[in-house]
Design a protein around this motif. Sequence first.
Motif, short mmCIF file in Angstrom:
data_model
loop_
_atom_site.label_atom_id
_atom_site.label_comp_id
_atom_site.label_asym_id
_atom_site.label_seq_id
_atom_site.Cartn_x
_atom_site.Cartn_y
_atom_site.Cartn_z
N SER A 156 0.80 -1.21 0.00
CA SER A 156 0.00 0.00 0.00
C SER A 156 0.85 1.28 0.00
N LYS A 157 2.09 1.20 0.44
CA LYS A 157 2.94 2.39 0.46
C LYS A 157 3.57 2.66 -0.90
N TYR A 158 3.37 1.75 -1.85
CA TYR A 158 3.96 1.89 -3.17
C TYR A 158 2.94 2.40 -4.19
N ILE A 159 3.45 2.99 -5.26
CA ILE A 159 2.61 3.43 -6.37
C ILE A 159 2.58 2.31 -7.40
N THR A 160 1.41 2.00 -7.89
CA THR A 160 1.26 0.95 -8.89
C THR A 160 1.15 1.59 -10.27
N ILE A 161 2.04 1.19 -11.17
CA ILE A 161 1.96 1.62 -12.57
C ILE A 161 1.14 0.56 -13.29
N LYS A 162 0.05 1.01 -13.94
CA LYS A 162 -0.86 0.08 -14.61
C LYS A 162 -0.78 0.23 -16.12
N SER A 163 -1.17 -0.81 -16.81
CA SER A 163 -1.16 -0.80 -18.27
C SER A 163 -2.26 0.11 -18.80
N PRO A 164 -1.91 1.05 -19.69
CA PRO A 164 -2.93 1.92 -20.26
C PRO A 164 -3.65 1.28 -21.45
N ILE A 165 -3.16 0.12 -21.93
CA ILE A 165 -3.73 -0.52 -23.11
C ILE A 165 -3.65 -2.05 -22.98
N ILE A 166 -4.36 -2.73 -23.86
CA ILE A 166 -4.28 -4.18 -23.98
C ILE A 166 -3.17 -4.49 -24.98
N MET B 265 7.18 -10.55 -22.37
CA MET B 265 6.45 -11.15 -23.49
C MET B 265 5.12 -11.77 -23.06
N SER B 266 4.51 -11.23 -21.99
CA SER B 266 3.22 -11.72 -21.52
C SER B 266 2.09 -10.81 -22.01
N PRO B 267 0.91 -11.38 -22.24
CA PRO B 267 -0.22 -10.52 -22.58
C PRO B 267 -0.67 -9.74 -21.35
N VAL B 268 -1.03 -8.48 -21.55
CA VAL B 268 -1.54 -7.65 -20.46
C VAL B 268 -2.88 -7.06 -20.85
N GLU B 269 -3.68 -6.75 -19.86
CA GLU B 269 -4.99 -6.15 -20.07
C GLU B 269 -4.95 -4.70 -19.67
N PHE B 270 -5.96 -3.95 -20.08
CA PHE B 270 -6.10 -2.56 -19.68
C PHE B 270 -6.19 -2.51 -18.16
N ASP B 271 -5.45 -1.59 -17.55
CA ASP B 271 -5.48 -1.32 -16.12
C ASP B 271 -4.86 -2.45 -15.27
N GLN B 272 -4.12 -3.36 -15.91
CA GLN B 272 -3.43 -4.42 -15.17
C GLN B 272 -2.16 -3.84 -14.54
N PRO B 273 -1.91 -4.11 -13.26
CA PRO B 273 -0.68 -3.61 -12.62
C PRO B 273 0.57 -4.19 -13.28
N LEU B 274 1.55 -3.30 -13.56
CA LEU B 274 2.80 -3.70 -14.20
C LEU B 274 3.99 -3.59 -13.27
N PHE B 275 4.07 -2.47 -12.53
CA PHE B 275 5.22 -2.19 -11.67
C PHE B 275 4.74 -1.62 -10.34
N LEU B 276 5.54 -1.87 -9.29
CA LEU B 276 5.37 -1.17 -8.02
C LEU B 276 6.56 -0.25 -7.86
N ILE B 277 6.28 1.00 -7.51
CA ILE B 277 7.33 2.01 -7.38
C ILE B 277 7.27 2.63 -5.99
N GLU B 278 8.43 2.73 -5.37
CA GLU B 278 8.54 3.45 -4.10
C GLU B 278 8.81 4.91 -4.46
N PRO B 279 7.88 5.81 -4.18
CA PRO B 279 8.06 7.21 -4.60
C PRO B 279 9.19 7.90 -3.82
N ASN B 280 9.80 8.90 -4.48
CA ASN B 280 10.85 9.70 -3.84
C ASN B 280 10.23 10.79 -3.03
#
Length: 161
Positions: A81-91, A146-161
């Motif tokens: 919960s303390k991390y920012i989730t980067i999500k896929s903007p497209i399929i 090389m995996s299929p991703v869906e719209f709004d699927q979480p891709l990365f967790l980032i610890e913000p500066n």
Amino acid sequence: MDIREIQNLIKFVAKSGATEVKLEMDDFKITIKTTTEAGAPEYSYVQHAPVMQQQPAPQMAAAPQSAPAPQAQAPASSDDSKYITIKSPIIGTFYRKPSPDKPVFVEVGSTIAKGDVLCVIEAMKLFNEIESEYAGKIVKILVDDMSPVEFDQPLFLIEPN
């Protein structure tokens, strides 16, 4: 069968370890082929063709079609919960590298700035660079290369500066 069900079926087959699955319905046939080598591409195609009605394939197809339904996204851990989730903007298909002979864009532990390219998502033969909207450090990469991703699927967790 709509596109989302087909995408879920592709994900299910890729995770199951099966090398080939065929699904035949009344008006179309789907064949999904994968390879067992690490990093090898996953192939899938949909063929619209009449299927002979005397075949028992539609009855046997009921199990694979309903199997992907439980493949919902796993809930995020409470410590994430303390991390920012980067999500896929497209399929599309997720790639960590700009091309096979180039190094990955980011690794776990990489420090990133706003606007840095994190990955590429291929959609309809177009490669879309996904840039970070935040500065910070990559804590976790949630998708395999090389995996299929869906719209709004979480891709990365980032610890913000």
